[in-house]
Scaffold this active site. Structure first.
Site, mmCIF file in Angstrom:
data_model
loop_
_atom_site.group_PDB
_atom_site.id
_atom_site.type_symbol
_atom_site.label_atom_id
_atom_site.label_comp_id
_atom_site.label_asym_id
_atom_site.label_seq_id
_atom_site.Cartn_x
_atom_site.Cartn_y
_atom_site.Cartn_z
ATOM 1 C CB SER A 10 1.129 56.456 -9.389
ATOM 2 O OG SER A 10 0.004 57.249 -9.319
ATOM 3 C CB ALA A 251 2.315 45.026 -11.674
ATOM 4 C CE LYS A 252 3.583 52.270 -11.492
ATOM 5 N NZ LYS A 252 2.610 53.779 -11.118
ATOM 6 N NE ARG A 253 2.744 41.788 -9.293
ATOM 7 C CZ ARG A 253 2.282 42.016 -9.065
ATOM 8 N NH1 ARG A 253 1.993 43.666 -8.403
ATOM 9 N NH2 ARG A 253 0.850 41.686 -9.166
#
Ligand code: GLU
Length: 279
Positions: A10, A251-253
């Protein structure tokens, strides 16, 4: 069997080392004689951005991955998902749910105890028993609504117990009821992850679904949707997740571990591949 696999990110941020591991794993399962597809899962138009889509292509190509064209971009196929939802509606398996988050919380507080499923507390069923005329009136006044699966009815349509084969953990009995009356079309987007992923895996002939074990439970529900829609059942391989030194998964963070930040720091694709260590 010639494996047809896919990597289905995504585009809500830049890919990180965990994504690299997952994409490489999927391509490896397809092997030289199989087919490896890339799919962009961007149904959430508020969180997905075109620049992240471009970055996905760039980062994966940098890793040396190649995939078949054209790439399926889910946001270009909302009409397809609508047709699938219509089939389920016609079978009497979906109902409109007008509840806000607050309505649901209040109802749960009122009944005092609500079971939890993989996505949180199960929907208490408030809108399941609205009359046809109330539903029609509320839809006509423009009230926004989600579409939920009537789980009890759906299970009644299934003749025999459901299962799937997972290459990592073996045969699994599917227990989709753990999701309760799950949302299949959200209020803010006319489909859902569960519906679009199940439909697209079928449409694209994916016969080996590889994805992280964080999505293991989703397969219980996808197995039911396949049955209701008459879709083929793929094999699965839910792979382990890469974790950082703190034991937490990426995570994307975690900006420091995006593929582009590693590239900018001068790491080579080979080094990133070695670090991703597959999964
Ligand atoms: N699009 C999902 C994600 O980025 C993965 C979908 C899947 O592999 O089933 O988490």
């Amino acid at each position: 069997m010639t494996a047809i696999t896919r990597f289905a990110p995504s585009p809500t941020g830049f890919l990180h080392i965990g994504h690299a591991a997952s994409a490489l794993f999927s391509a490896k399962q397809a092997g030289p004689n199989g087919r490896f597809l890339l799919r962009i899962e961007d149904i959430d138009q508020t969180r997905c951005r075109p620049e992240y889509v471009d970055a996905i292509f760039e980062d994966l190509a940098w890793l040396g991955l190649r995939w078949e064209e054209p790439v399926r971009i889910q946001s270009q196929h909302f009409r397809d998902y609508e047709k699938v939802l219509d089939r389920l509606t016609d079978a009497g398996l979906l109902y409109p749910c007008f509840c806000t988050r607050k309505d649901i919380q209040e109802e749960i507080a009122r009944i005092g105890n609500a079971p939890h499923g993989p996505d949180g507390v199960l929907y208490p069923g408030t809108c399941r028993n609205l009359s046809a005329s109330e539903r029609a009136d509320r839809v006509a006044t423009g009230e926004s609504y989600a579409l939920r699966l009537d789980m009890v009815r759906a299970l009644r349509q299934v003749a025999s117990p459901l299962s799937w084969y997972d290459r990592k953990v073996g045969k699994q009995d599917a227990t989709p009821e753990i999701f309760g009356d799950v949302v299949l079309a959200r209020k803010d987007t006319p489909t859902s992850y569960h519906l679009s992923v199940t439909h697209d895996d079928h449409l694209q002939g994916i016969n080996l679904v590889t994805r992280g074990e964080d999505l293991f439970f989703a397969s219980h529900l996808h197995r039911l949707l396949q049955e209701l829609l008459g879709y083929d059942v793929p094999e699965y391989h839910h792979h382990g997740l890469l974790t950082g030194p703190d034991g937490k998964r990426f995570a994307k963070r975690d900006k420091s571990k995006t593929l582009r930040s590693m590239r900018d720091e001068g790491m080579s694709a080979q080094e990133v591949i070695a670090l991703s260590g597959y999964v």
